[in-house]
Enzyme design. Structure first.
Site, PDB file in Angstrom:
ATOM      1  N   HIS A  54     -49.899 -89.293  12.898  1.00 13.59           N
ATOM      2  CA  HIS A  54     -50.646 -88.682  13.810  1.00 13.59           C
ATOM      3  C   HIS A  54     -52.089 -89.385  14.262  1.00 13.59           C
ATOM      4  O   HIS A  54     -52.237 -89.273  15.185  1.00 13.59           O
ATOM      5  CB  HIS A  54     -51.359 -87.542  12.839  1.00 13.59           C
ATOM      6  CG  HIS A  54     -52.325 -86.519  13.963  1.00 13.59           C
ATOM      7  ND1 HIS A  54     -52.904 -85.630  13.349  1.00 13.59           N
ATOM      8  CD2 HIS A  54     -52.214 -86.361  15.059  1.00 13.59           C
ATOM      9  CE1 HIS A  54     -53.633 -84.937  14.403  1.00 13.59           C
ATOM     10  NE2 HIS A  54     -53.033 -85.470  15.402  1.00 13.59           N
ATOM     11  N   GLU A 104     -35.802 -60.091  37.510  1.00 13.44           N
ATOM     12  CA  GLU A 104     -34.867 -60.055  36.565  1.00 13.44           C
ATOM     13  C   GLU A 104     -34.558 -58.483  36.204  1.00 13.44           C
ATOM     14  O   GLU A 104     -33.587 -58.220  35.470  1.00 13.44           O
ATOM     15  CB  GLU A 104     -35.770 -60.464  34.985  1.00 13.44           C
ATOM     16  CG  GLU A 104     -35.982 -61.698  34.850  1.00 13.44           C
ATOM     17  CD  GLU A 104     -37.235 -62.127  35.629  1.00 13.44           C
ATOM     18  OE1 GLU A 104     -38.441 -61.585  35.459  1.00 13.44           O
ATOM     19  OE2 GLU A 104     -37.257 -62.875  36.509  1.00 13.44           O
ATOM     20  N   GLY A 141     -47.499 -79.078  16.491  1.00 12.85           N
ATOM     21  CA  GLY A 141     -49.019 -79.237  16.680  1.00 12.85           C
ATOM     22  C   GLY A 141     -49.638 -78.512  17.829  1.00 12.85           C
ATOM     23  O   GLY A 141     -50.727 -78.260  17.837  1.00 12.85           O
ATOM     24  N   GLU A 182     -45.928 -64.699  28.306  1.00  9.78           N
ATOM     25  CA  GLU A 182     -44.710 -65.395  28.073  1.00  9.78           C
ATOM     26  C   GLU A 182     -44.538 -66.348  26.863  1.00  9.78           C
ATOM     27  O   GLU A 182     -43.863 -66.324  26.325  1.00  9.78           O
ATOM     28  CB  GLU A 182     -44.338 -66.074  29.390  1.00  9.78           C
ATOM     29  CG  GLU A 182     -44.072 -65.260  30.581  1.00  9.78           C
ATOM     30  CD  GLU A 182     -45.059 -64.750  31.511  1.00  9.78           C
ATOM     31  OE1 GLU A 182     -44.583 -64.090  32.557  1.00  9.78           O
ATOM     32  OE2 GLU A 182     -46.197 -64.821  31.123  1.00  9.78           O
ATOM     33  N   HIS A 225     -39.826 -64.649  33.751  1.00 19.53           N
ATOM     34  CA  HIS A 225     -39.921 -64.459  35.028  1.00 19.53           C
ATOM     35  C   HIS A 225     -40.079 -65.898  35.931  1.00 19.53           C
ATOM     36  O   HIS A 225     -41.537 -66.279  36.000  1.00 19.53           O
ATOM     37  CB  HIS A 225     -41.036 -63.357  35.420  1.00 19.53           C
ATOM     38  CG  HIS A 225     -41.229 -63.046  37.057  1.00 19.53           C
ATOM     39  ND1 HIS A 225     -40.045 -62.841  37.599  1.00 19.53           N
ATOM     40  CD2 HIS A 225     -42.345 -62.992  37.724  1.00 19.53           C
ATOM     41  CE1 HIS A 225     -40.588 -62.516  38.975  1.00 19.53           C
ATOM     42  NE2 HIS A 225     -41.881 -62.653  38.839  1.00 19.53           N
ATOM     43  N   GLY A 232     -40.400 -59.057  35.075  1.00 15.61           N
ATOM     44  CA  GLY A 232     -40.658 -59.480  36.285  1.00 15.61           C
ATOM     45  C   GLY A 232     -39.450 -58.886  37.383  1.00 15.61           C
ATOM     46  O   GLY A 232     -38.495 -58.541  36.971  1.00 15.61           O
ATOM     47  N   SER A 233     -39.966 -59.198  38.550  1.00  9.81           N
ATOM     48  CA  SER A 233     -39.225 -58.417  39.735  1.00  9.81           C
ATOM     49  C   SER A 233     -37.654 -59.080  39.560  1.00  9.81           C
ATOM     50  O   SER A 233     -36.679 -58.277  39.950  1.00  9.81           O
ATOM     51  CB  SER A 233     -39.718 -58.522  41.173  1.00  9.81           C
ATOM     52  OG  SER A 233     -39.963 -59.907  41.214  1.00  9.81           O
TER      53      SER A 233
END
Length: 539
Positions: free
Chosen positions: A294, A45, A413, A64, A87, A42-43
């Site tokens: 669960h 970074e 999960g 990502e 980003h 991304g710009s």
């Protein structure tokens, strides 16, 4: 990277090149062993990657969530924090599902997120992260946007140590784009302990309970393997002739499943746990919660006449356990201290686990037959990364794991972890065959991981179990009042062609519908030097 090296300006006069934030961070990453950068560009970074060091590796993920999944598998397999670059708010948002999984997996990941330049942040600029430190909470251990550019290197150092301290987990540092070229000081080298020894007086109580009980049972979880305590737990179980169950929803193998004392897997249901543990007077839970549920349950948490002891690396888990004595600290160190006690009186061996009948071939292949066949062709050292929730109970009967570090799945999960995690594990274990055992529905959350495997020529075999449905939801529906013939909306998945999807990313694939062909196809795929996909059509 340069540091205070002489250079010439336009007049030809020698000047000193300033040591920058980027220089300090690269130097720190190299010393901490974080030279693989998992990222989607991304710009904000880009300045980090100018003059990218030749001894570093940029690992590209096409989304990502894939980036964080790869970093998770890599960190677990190397037992060191991995480095992720995302980003701004959009990138962190896309990654949140697997950040949540990394948090539940207790995986140490240093996540850096790009931010717009400090000078325009008051104007709510395009692609800025408005509350960058709040966005990933509560599923990071720590997050910060340093107050000054020169504080960035120390913030990343602190992030690394926080990530590595037990219980481990992801952290996030938000970094404005104009910080990287500001002057900074190198980060001093440090040695920081990452695990604490459990308190001796609590271990003494647990040890005395183990020595005096009549019918002990161990329940082991993923923290055993994370801490490198596999051998110690096996020795302790053998010393006490204790049956050993695996805790519900465990993300790592924690005990050899071909061992004489291995008793099986606990489900995430209170009443069934109590039933399976019945007859034991001491339950020792090692490296797992007591217990993960669960569905809503009723009645006692333990069978009548049983007491609970626990050794866990997370004080929060110890705090919510409903009963019992809990020691908090590093699992391997705690078990080693218990082994240092005098050997108790020998108990008789418990009854062995009943053998499972073989699965036989059928016109429409069963999951049991598919996994039994995979077990027959797989080498014991091959690593399996699994994300096939509806097939997991079958896997636990037909695909045993007998060695440390050979099985990974998600503790959360949440779907979308397995395929990229297989890529990360393969990067961490060069030359080791990795098998991504994935359900058809699960695979579609992060199938872009195949591209990364192809580009890096990794020895991964993706085995897709295709039953054309979200089987876990259909199987679970009766718990919520669905009748046997009631439709469950949104759970049918017709028309997916995984061989074609793999081919579109450069990966050779084979579709298997005939049970008699499966062994041959799997052998060929597992012998390949690069990635392969095997789509297995199952009932």
């Amino acid at each position: 990277m340069t540091s205070n090296a002489p250079r010439s300006d336009a007049s030809g006069l020698a000047q000193s090149t300033p040591f920058t934030v980027r220089d300090a961070v690269i130097d720190l990453m190299r010393r901490l062993g974080m030279t693989s950068v998992f990222a989607n560009p991304g710009s904000t970074e880009l300045p980090l990657f100018r003059d990218f060091p030749q001894d570093f590796r940029y690992v590209l993920g096409l989304q990502e969530a894939v980036v964080v999944g790869m970093a998770d598998g890599y960190a677990q397999a190397t037992r060191n924090a991995s480095f992720v670059n995302l980003h701004s708010a959009a990138g962190v948002g896309n990654a949140m599902g697997n950040i949540f999984t990394a948090f539940r997996n207790r995986t140490p990941i240093v996540i850096t997120a790009g931010q717009q330049a400090r000078s325009i942040l008051p104007f709510d600029p395009f692609l800025a992260s408005t509350q960058a430190t709040e966005l990933p909470k509560p599923y990071v251990k720590w997050s910060i946007e340093p107050a000054r550019a020169e504080d960035v290197p120390l913030a990343i150092a602190r992030a690394y140590y926080v990530a590595m301290q037990e219980p481990r987990g992801p952290v996030l540092v938000s970094i404005p784009v104009d910080d990287w070229d500001r002057a900074a000081e190198p980060v001093p080298a440090r040695v920081v302990s990452t695990g604490a020894r459990p308190e001796p007086f609590v271990l003494e109580q647990i040890g005395a309970a183990l020595d005096t009980c009549e019918r002990p049972v161990f329940v082991v979880g993923g923290a055993v393997d994370r801490a490198g305590g596999w051998d110690e737990v096996v020795s302790l179980a053998e010393r006490h002739n204790a049956r050993v169950f695996v805790a519900p929803m465990t993300g790592r193998c924690a005990f050899p499943e071909d061992h004489r004392l291995f008793a099986g897997f606990l489900p995430a249901m209170r009443e069934k746990i109590v039933e399976l543990l019945g007859g034991h007077d001491l339950i020792f839970v090692i490296g797992a919660p007591a217990f993960t549920y669960h569905v809503e349950g009723h009645g006692p948490h333990l069978p009548a006449g049983a007491t609970l002891c626990q050794l866990i690396d997370d004080p929060a888990i110890a705090a919510w356990a409903p009963t019992g004595t809990a020691a908090v600290g590093n699992i391997r160190l705690g078990v080693a201290d218990l082994l240092s006690r005098p050997a108790p009186t020998t108990r008789p061996l418990p009854a062995p686990r009943a053998a499972r009948p073989r699965a036989e071939p059928s016109a429409l292949m069963s999951v049991a037959f598919a996994l039994q066949t995979l077990a027959e062709v797989r080498h014991a050292n091959d690593i399996v990364v699994e994300e096939a929730p509806s097939s997991r109970p079958v896997m636990q009967n037909y695909l045993p794991f007998t060695r440390s570090g050979t099985f990974y799945t998600m503790d959360s999960g949440g779907l979308g972890y397995g395929m990229p995690a297989a890529v990360g594990v393969a990067l961490a274990k060069p030359g080791t065959r990795v098998i991504g055992l994935i359900g058809d529905g699960s695979s579609m959350y992060s199938i872009q991981a195949i591209y990364s495997a192809v580009q890096m020529k990794l020895p991964i075999t993706f085995v897709i179990l295709n039953n054309s449905r979200y089987a876990a939801l259909q199987d679970f529906a009766p718990e919520f009042g669905f009748g046997p013939d009631d439709p469950v909306q949104g759970t049918d998945l017709p028309g997916l062609d995984f061989v074609s999807l793999a081919a579109g990313m450069g990966c050779h694939g084979t579709r298997v519908t005939d049970a008699e062909r499966l062994q041959e196809v799997l052998r060929e795929a597992l012998a390949s030097s690069g990635p392969r996909l095997v789509e297995v059509v199952v009932a």
